[in-house]
Enzyme design. Structure first.
Site, mmCIF file in Angstrom:
data_model
loop_
_atom_site.group_PDB
_atom_site.id
_atom_site.type_symbol
_atom_site.label_atom_id
_atom_site.label_comp_id
_atom_site.label_asym_id
_atom_site.label_seq_id
_atom_site.Cartn_x
_atom_site.Cartn_y
_atom_site.Cartn_z
ATOM 1 N N ASP A 178 -1.136 5.341 8.716
ATOM 2 C CA ASP A 178 -1.038 4.205 7.815
ATOM 3 C C ASP A 178 -0.643 4.678 6.419
ATOM 4 O OD1 ASP A 178 -1.084 1.542 7.191
ATOM 5 O OD2 ASP A 178 -3.262 1.349 7.142
ATOM 6 N N ASP A 208 -9.519 -3.488 2.764
ATOM 7 C CA ASP A 208 -8.247 -4.192 2.602
ATOM 8 C C ASP A 208 -7.876 -4.976 3.852
ATOM 9 O OD1 ASP A 208 -5.363 -4.543 1.549
ATOM 10 O OD2 ASP A 208 -5.057 -3.375 3.380
ATOM 11 N N HIS A 224 -7.356 -9.116 4.143
ATOM 12 C CA HIS A 224 -6.123 -9.785 4.572
ATOM 13 C C HIS A 224 -6.435 -10.930 5.535
ATOM 14 C CE1 HIS A 224 -2.685 -7.717 2.854
ATOM 15 N NE2 HIS A 224 -3.238 -6.529 3.099
ATOM 16 N N SER A 266 0.806 -1.214 0.000
ATOM 17 C CA SER A 266 0.000 0.000 0.000
ATOM 18 C C SER A 266 0.843 1.270 0.000
ATOM 19 C CB SER A 266 -0.942 0.011 1.212
ATOM 20 O OG SER A 266 -1.862 -1.044 1.135
ATOM 21 N N ASP A 275 -5.788 0.811 -4.322
ATOM 22 C CA ASP A 275 -4.358 0.779 -4.589
ATOM 23 C C ASP A 275 -3.872 -0.595 -5.034
ATOM 24 O OD1 ASP A 275 -4.953 -0.152 -2.087
ATOM 25 O OD2 ASP A 275 -3.449 1.003 -1.011
ATOM 26 N N HIS A 276 -4.693 -1.614 -4.871
ATOM 27 C CA HIS A 276 -4.319 -2.972 -5.276
ATOM 28 C C HIS A 276 -5.531 -3.867 -5.100
ATOM 29 C CE1 HIS A 276 -4.384 -3.960 -1.037
ATOM 30 N NE2 HIS A 276 -3.553 -2.938 -0.808
ATOM 31 N N THR A 288 -1.691 4.793 3.165
ATOM 32 C CA THR A 288 -2.414 5.631 2.204
ATOM 33 C C THR A 288 -2.515 7.081 2.651
ATOM 34 O OG1 THR A 288 -3.634 3.713 1.380
ATOM 35 C CG2 THR A 288 -4.541 5.886 0.893
#
Length: 482
Positions: free
Chosen positions: A107, A266, A270, A48, A311-312, A109
């Site tokens: 974090d 996100d 995970h 990220s 972002d992914h 981002t």
């Protein structure tokens, strides 16, 4: 005419509620859809930090790096730096900047807007960079964001987890910020002042726990350091709409830039907690819907570009349904797997929307009610990510809090094994990752980019993630000739 910009980060593209793709999600109604590629310099799978760097600076970097090209020196702070779009925008236009996240605010981002370090884990210095910017760099004229909302109180409270032990609540207040620590204070704080809102330690509680399984809020995570429970916590929608009010009041003439991150999509992916990821995805969509209504109310809808992207990806998909009643009644793993229905046996899910017709052949989102009424139906989703640790799976919502699919073995700290308690009624799913991985990982998949507003046509097609920066910069008129 001034162009404003809202960038909403992190989403999963699968709309799985009600098992149909006819839902009236706000993201389904954007006029422009593009796809961005996410690879970085040193890896074709991004984290990220460097993906946020690409999105907000136009520079591809390396894993764990924020706003720098990582060099070979041991120091995380002496690498070659480059400006983010927030720094450029504020330097050139004196316009407003807002940073909103449901994660701890240091974090990756949110940090990508002001931090310049090869190590994303430098949380204390990241918080300091929000307030003071990058030091000893003449090209930066940073005066702080107008809005900074999120979690991570441990980096603001004085002590060993804050930068140099300082009290950042006091430091922000000393530079003219209103400091708010709960949703009640957030809603009543005036719109004409810079505002810092920190609403819990660590990440903010997810939508599902704030609204359905509220007993999971007993976490001793209050942002004032008193170890009480943070229960009066705003969601992404409340933070985003308040941020727009403040930015509009302070910078209607100059324009403004707002990044609003639904971070726990996100984080829950995970840990394979798809229900909590879905809840926060729907919260993001509800936020986007209400953002358009807010912009129209303020008369800013025609001059504001709204982007929604991620972002992914995580390699997540849905391949059928699960009869959880049948699964729970079986005594062997192989028989439990018979509960999975594919193709004609998959049917439709039973995540029912309040007020919607119960005939699933025509089930749609009801207007203004985007969240399921029942998060624990008999028939759930047969879903998974592409890479995961050893774990058990029963495809049911975890009512006692977010998942912990794998735990350390008693013999070795970096050897993760199945957490039996995570899904007692489920069956074993053999992992595909090295055994030192306790969670799922990111994937190479291209991620969608939804665009509406001025310059929306720039965001159609397939392109690299750095092109999002250049297109945003062009739309904001940041190009300069010498």
């Amino acid at each position: 005419m001034t162009t404003n910009m809202i960038s909403a980060a992190r989403l999963i593209a699968h709309k799985t509620v009600n098992g149909r793709y006819q839902s009236r999600l706000q993201m389904d109604q954007f006029p422009v859809l593009g796809h961005q590629m996410t690879h970085s310099i040193d890896s074709f799978i991004t984290d990220s930090a460097n993906s946020a760097t690409a999105l907000y600076s136009g520079h591809k970097s390396t894993v764990n790096a924020l706003g720098v090209y990582r060099d070979s020196s041991p120091s995380p702070f002496d690498d070659p730096r480059f400006e983010s779009i927030a720094e450029i925008f504020q330097r050139l236009t004196r316009g407003g900047v807002g940073i909103v996240s449901t994660a701890f605010i240091a974090d990756a981002t949110p940090a990508a807007f002001t931090a310049h370090t090869s190590d994303r884990g430098q949380y204390g210095p990241v918080v300091d960079s929000f307030l003071n910017g990058a030091t000893n760099y003449t090209w930066v004229n940073w005066t702080g964001p107008d809005v900074l909302f999120g979690g991570g109180a441990e980096q603001f409270l004085p002590g060993r987890t804050s930068y140099r032990g300082q009290d950042y609540y006091k430091l922000f207040a000393g530079k003219g910020y209103n400091v708010v620590l709960n949703n009640t204070a957030l809603s009543s704080t005036p719109n004409n002042a810079k505002t810092l809102g920190i609403f819990s330690t660590s990440n903010l509680p997810v939508w599902l726990d704030r609204n359905v399984y509220k007993r999971n809020l007993n976490r001793g995570n209050s942002p004032d350091g008193k170890k009480a429970n943070a229960t009066d916590v705003p969601g992404l929608k409340q933070m985003t709409l308040k941020a727009i009010d403040i930015l509009n009041a302070r910078h209607r003439k100059e324009g403004w830039f707002l990044m609003s991150e639904a971070a726990s999509i996100d984080k829950q992916m995970h840990t394979l907690d798809y229900d909590r990821a879905l809840g926060d995805l729907l919260e993001l969509d509800d936020t986007v819907k209400n953002t358009f209504a807010k912009l129209k109310q303020l008369g800013s809808d025609k001059e504001t570009l709204v982007l929604v992207t991620a972002d992914h990806g995580h390699g997540f998909d849905v391949a059928g349904s699960v009869d959880t009643k049948y699964l729970n009644a079986q005594t062997t793993d192989r028989r439990k797997r018979d509960s999975i229905g594919t193709y004609q046996e998959s049917g439709l899910s039973q995540y029912v929307i309040p007020g919607a017709p119960q005939d699933t052949s025509s089930l749609q989102f009801s207007e203004g009610a985007a969240f399921p009424a029942n998060w624990d139906p008999r028939y759930t989703l047969f879903s998974a990510v592409g890479a995961n640790p050893d774990h058990r799976e029963n495809y049911q919502v975890h009512k006692d809090g977010p998942r912990t699919p794998a735990v350390n073995s008693t013999a070795k700290d970096d050897d993760y094994i199945v957490n039996y308690k995570d899904a007692v009624t489920g069956f074993l799913v053999n992992g595909t990752l090295p055994v030192d991985n306790s969670q799922g990982v990111h994937s190479l998949t291209d991620v969608p980019v939804f665009a509406q507003g001025p310059c929306q046509e720039l965001f159609g097609g397939v392109y690299n993630n750095i092109d999002i920066f250049f297109n945003m910069a062009a739309c904001l008129g940041l190009a300069r000739t010498t």
